[in-house]
Structures are given as structure tokens and as C-alpha cells.
Design a protein around this motif. Structure first.
Motif, PDB file in Angstrom:
ATOM      1  N   ILE A 287       0.645  -1.108   0.016  1.00 41.08           N
ATOM      2  CA  ILE A 287      -0.040  -0.109  -0.126  1.00 41.08           C
ATOM      3  C   ILE A 287       0.939   1.228   0.169  1.00 41.08           C
ATOM      4  CG2 ILE A 287      -1.597   1.340   1.131  1.00 41.08           C
ATOM      5  CD1 ILE A 287      -2.648  -1.430   2.329  1.00 41.08           C
TER       6      ILE A 287
ATOM      7  N   GLN B 193       3.735   1.684  -1.360  1.00 38.76           N
ATOM      8  CA  GLN B 193       4.196   1.829  -2.634  1.00 38.76           C
ATOM      9  C   GLN B 193       3.387   2.551  -3.555  1.00 38.76           C
ATOM     10  OE1 GLN B 193       6.059  -2.061  -3.460  1.00 38.76           O
ATOM     11  NE2 GLN B 193       7.950  -1.668  -2.594  1.00 38.76           N
ATOM     12  N   ALA B 194       2.094   1.813  -3.474  1.00 42.41           N
ATOM     13  CA  ALA B 194       0.878   2.203  -4.295  1.00 42.41           C
ATOM     14  C   ALA B 194       0.995   3.924  -3.967  1.00 42.41           C
ATOM     15  CB  ALA B 194      -0.267   1.566  -4.159  1.00 42.41           C
ATOM     16  N   LEU B 195       0.701   4.075  -2.710  1.00 40.47           N
ATOM     17  CA  LEU B 195       0.335   5.633  -2.465  1.00 40.47           C
ATOM     18  C   LEU B 195       1.655   6.542  -3.027  1.00 40.47           C
ATOM     19  CD1 LEU B 195      -1.139   5.210   1.362  1.00 40.47           C
ATOM     20  CD2 LEU B 195      -2.179   5.753  -0.706  1.00 40.47           C
TER      21      LEU B 195
ATOM     22  N   ARG C  68       3.507   5.907  -5.615  1.00 42.69           N
ATOM     23  CA  ARG C  68       3.142   6.353  -6.902  1.00 42.69           C
ATOM     24  C   ARG C  68       2.121   7.131  -7.302  1.00 42.69           C
ATOM     25  NH1 ARG C  68       4.751   0.425  -6.876  1.00 42.69           N
ATOM     26  NH2 ARG C  68       2.266   0.022  -6.620  1.00 42.69           N
ATOM     27  N   LEU C  69       1.140   7.154  -6.422  1.00 42.49           N
ATOM     28  CA  LEU C  69      -0.151   7.828  -6.732  1.00 42.49           C
ATOM     29  C   LEU C  69       0.448   9.411  -6.215  1.00 42.49           C
ATOM     30  CD1 LEU C  69      -2.838   5.747  -5.393  1.00 42.49           C
ATOM     31  CD2 LEU C  69      -2.408   6.171  -7.844  1.00 42.49           C
TER      32      LEU C  69
ATOM     33  N   ASP D  70      -6.324  -2.210 -11.522  1.00 40.38           N
ATOM     34  CA  ASP D  70      -5.180  -2.619 -10.789  1.00 40.38           C
ATOM     35  C   ASP D  70      -5.071  -2.121  -9.513  1.00 40.38           C
ATOM     36  OD1 ASP D  70      -4.101   0.046 -11.046  1.00 40.38           O
ATOM     37  OD2 ASP D  70      -2.901  -0.354 -12.735  1.00 40.38           O
ATOM     38  N   PHE D  71      -3.782  -2.616  -8.756  1.00 40.27           N
ATOM     39  CA  PHE D  71      -3.834  -2.498  -7.419  1.00 40.27           C
ATOM     40  C   PHE D  71      -3.611  -0.845  -7.259  1.00 40.27           C
ATOM     41  CE2 PHE D  71      -1.129  -2.126  -3.466  1.00 40.27           C
ATOM     42  CZ  PHE D  71      -2.029  -2.961  -2.629  1.00 40.27           C
ATOM     43  N   ASP D  72      -2.895   0.000  -7.943  1.00 41.49           N
ATOM     44  CA  ASP D  72      -2.857   1.470  -7.694  1.00 41.49           C
ATOM     45  C   ASP D  72      -4.244   1.992  -7.963  1.00 41.49           C
ATOM     46  OD1 ASP D  72      -0.297   0.799  -7.404  1.00 41.49           O
ATOM     47  OD2 ASP D  72       0.600   2.195  -8.980  1.00 41.49           O
TER      48      ASP D  72
ATOM     49  N   VAL E 267      -6.337   1.131  -4.930  1.00 45.74           N
ATOM     50  CA  VAL E 267      -5.897   2.334  -3.530  1.00 45.74           C
ATOM     51  C   VAL E 267      -6.271   3.665  -3.915  1.00 45.74           C
ATOM     52  CG1 VAL E 267      -4.040   3.126  -2.509  1.00 45.74           C
ATOM     53  CG2 VAL E 267      -4.004   0.836  -2.888  1.00 45.74           C
ATOM     54  N   ALA E 268      -6.286   4.015  -5.153  1.00 46.33           N
ATOM     55  CA  ALA E 268      -6.734   5.425  -5.349  1.00 46.33           C
ATOM     56  C   ALA E 268      -8.174   5.501  -5.353  1.00 46.33           C
ATOM     57  CB  ALA E 268      -6.525   5.653  -6.910  1.00 46.33           C
TER      58      ALA E 268
END
Length: 308
Positions: A24, A26-28, A30-31, A286-288, A291-292
């Protein structure tokens, strides 16, 4: 946004929580968000001060605290938006007996059950036929769960749960196919079929999180009518518990093709092998993006409450 990522805690699911938090974070990043990990087990007193300074809190806790609504209540006092269910819905869903009582009130089919509290003098007899499942009334990841094949083994299974400081839910075993269905906002995601690995009695901790665990097929290879019924029941459970944002409900399907709802999770797992990300991917997210969307839903819920 400046975020706090709340994960860890002191429940038996601590390791699962921290594992999911890594992805999570890492995704945040990238966002475009700045996320700081905050672990209630080591910095409980820091939650409210950090929440007052943050734009958003992303929760990835399992068990208590987290799924019991405590952290959500603290965040609301601090005026910090977060994703997912509020304190009341979290508390009701985590308490399996309370959730099942609400399912039944709504007319949702659920396995017959009894609650054992461990009070002195409580009779350790059960009028439900074996096999039975015995599980902690508050908790997840199948930790502390036992399958009881003979009435004389019930006491040992109950003691296992009582040793965890929990009341025990005793539930009728529904042999058949295991399905799970997540809800995102106001729609049900594709249904997932779960096939525990050979030699295991049920979808236990290792089946859920080990690399060689259960086979999870999404979308589930079931007929459209069954998938639609499961999706409808997942949505109904989401609503009857008063959940916002997202959830995931688990089901067993008997030999007659009837789905029975087992429980609803308000903070579904977010590890690489978790079911919610798998269902979202099957729906084209996708995962990102998942999360968004969870962040967007959390902000929208906060804005709606401010207007109301």
C-alpha cells in the motif's frame, strides 16, 4: 496528500497487516502521496496528533484494534478522513455473532450457530450436528479455528479459543464450494472460487497467505444465477451492517446450490495474495487504481458527513 498509513497493531494478524502495508505504501507513493507508517502497537498515543496533521489516514489493520472500530473512532475525533467502514459498522461486522444476528434479521441465509462465552458453569454441549467449526467470535485469517468431528472434541476446541481471551462461535459446517465476494462502493466485484490445497480441512491461515496456499479462481467458474445471488447477498450484508466504501463477504454453497454467508470483512487483506485486489483486477482495476479509489471513497464519505 500527507497521509498516515496505520498498520501493525497487536492482534494475532499483525504480520498480515504489516505485509499488506508495504504494498500500500508503494502504491500511495506512485500516486503522489506522502505516507508515513504509524503502528498502534508502538505509537498508540501518537495516533490522534498525527491524524490532526494528516490529510488522510489509510487503514490496514486486521482484528482488534482496527476492525473493531476503535481507530476509526479516534480518527473521527481528530477530524481525519479514512477509507472504509465507520466505528459502528466495524464493531458489528467484527463480532461474528452480532453480524450473523443481523444477517438473519435481513433474511440472509447463514449457517446455524451458537455463541459460547466461557463463563463459569456454561454447559459445553451443542445441539448442532457435527461436523462443526469453532472459531474466535472476534478475529480473522482463520486463526484459532478448529473443525470438530465428534461431540466429545468440542470442549478442546472451545478451550483453544478461550485461551485467546475470546468468546467462541460454534457454527454448523456447510460442506461444499467456498466463494467470496467483495463490494466496492455500491457494486459487487466478480465472485472468487476458493479451493483449499489438498490435505487441509478448511481455508486456514496457510491456505490464505502461503505462496503455495489455496487456489483462488476469479471470476469463479459458476453459473450466472449463483454468482448473481452471491453478489446480491454480499451487497445486502454490506448494507445491513452499515458499511461504507468496501467490504468482502465469505460464503459456502451447499449440495443444493444454496449460498450461506459466513462473515463480512470491513478491512479486507491487501497483500499480494489477497482476494480483494484479485477481484478488483478481474473488474479491470489494478492495485494502484484500487488504492486510489479507496482514498476517493473515503474523502467522499467525509465530505458527505460534513454536509449532513
Amino acid at each position: 496528500m500527507r497521509m498516515i498509513l496505520i498498520a501493525g497493531g497487536w492482534s494475532t494478524e499483525r504480520d498480515v497487516s504489516l505485509s499488506g502495508a508495504h504494498g500500500i505504501a508503494q502504491a500511495l507513493g506512485r500516486l503522489g502521496h506522502e505516507a508515513r507508517l504509524l503502528d498502534p502497537a508502538t505509537d498508540f498515543a501518537g495516533i490522534i496528533p498525527a491524524a490532526r496533521e494528516a490529510d488522510f489516514a489509510f487503514l490496514n489493520l486486521h482484528g482488534s484494534p482496527g476492525e473493531d472500530g476503535l481507530i476509526q473512532a479516534m480518527l473521527e475525533e481528530a477530524g481525519c478522513p479514512y477509507q472504509g467502514a465507520g466505528p459502528k459498522a466495524s464493531f458489528l461486522a467484527l463480532n461474528k455473532a452480532a453480524a450473523k444476528a443481523l444477517y438473519e434479521a435481513r433474511g440472509l441465509r447463514t449457517p446455524a450457530w451458537r455463541l459460547y462465552t466461557g463463563i463459569a458453569g456454561e454447559a459445553r454441549l451443542c445441539d448442532l450436528p457435527c461436523p462443526l467449526f469453532v472459531k474466535p467470535n472476534n478475529g480473522g485469517s482463520s486463526l484459532g479455528m478448529s473443525r470438530v468431528e465428534r461431540p466429545e472434541d468440542l470442549g478442546q476446541a472451545l478451550d483453544k479459543v478461550f485461551a485467546m481471551g475470546q468468546a467462541a462461535l460454534v457454527e454448523e459446517c456447510i460442506p461444499g464450494m467456498e466463494l467470496t465476494c467483495a463490494v466496492l462502493a455500491d457494486r459487487a466485484l466478480p465472485v472468487i472460487l476458493i479451493r483449499p490445497r489438498a490435505g487441509t480441512a478448511f481455508f486456514d491461515y496457510e491456505n490464505k497467505y502461503a505462496a503455495d496456499g489455496a487456489e483462488e479462481i476469479c471470476p469463479a467458474p459458476v453459473d450466472a444465477a449463483l454468482a448473481a445471488e452471491v453478489q446480491g447477498m454480499a451487497l445486502a450484508a454490506h448494507k445491513v451492517l452499515g458499511i461504507e466504501g468496501y467490504s468482502r463477504s465469505d460464503f459456502m454453497v451447499d449440495a443444493q446450490g444454496r449460498p450461506f454467508i459466513l462473515e463480512t470483512n470491513t478491512l479486507p487483506g491487501m497483500t499480494p495474495t489477497s482476494l480483494l485486489p484479485k477481484a478488483a483486477k478481474a473488474a479491470g482495476m489494478d492495485f494502484d487504481a484500487l488504492v486510489a479509489e479507496l482514498v476517493r471513497l473515503g474523502l467522499s464519505a467525509r465530505a458527505a458527513k460534513a454536509k449532513g
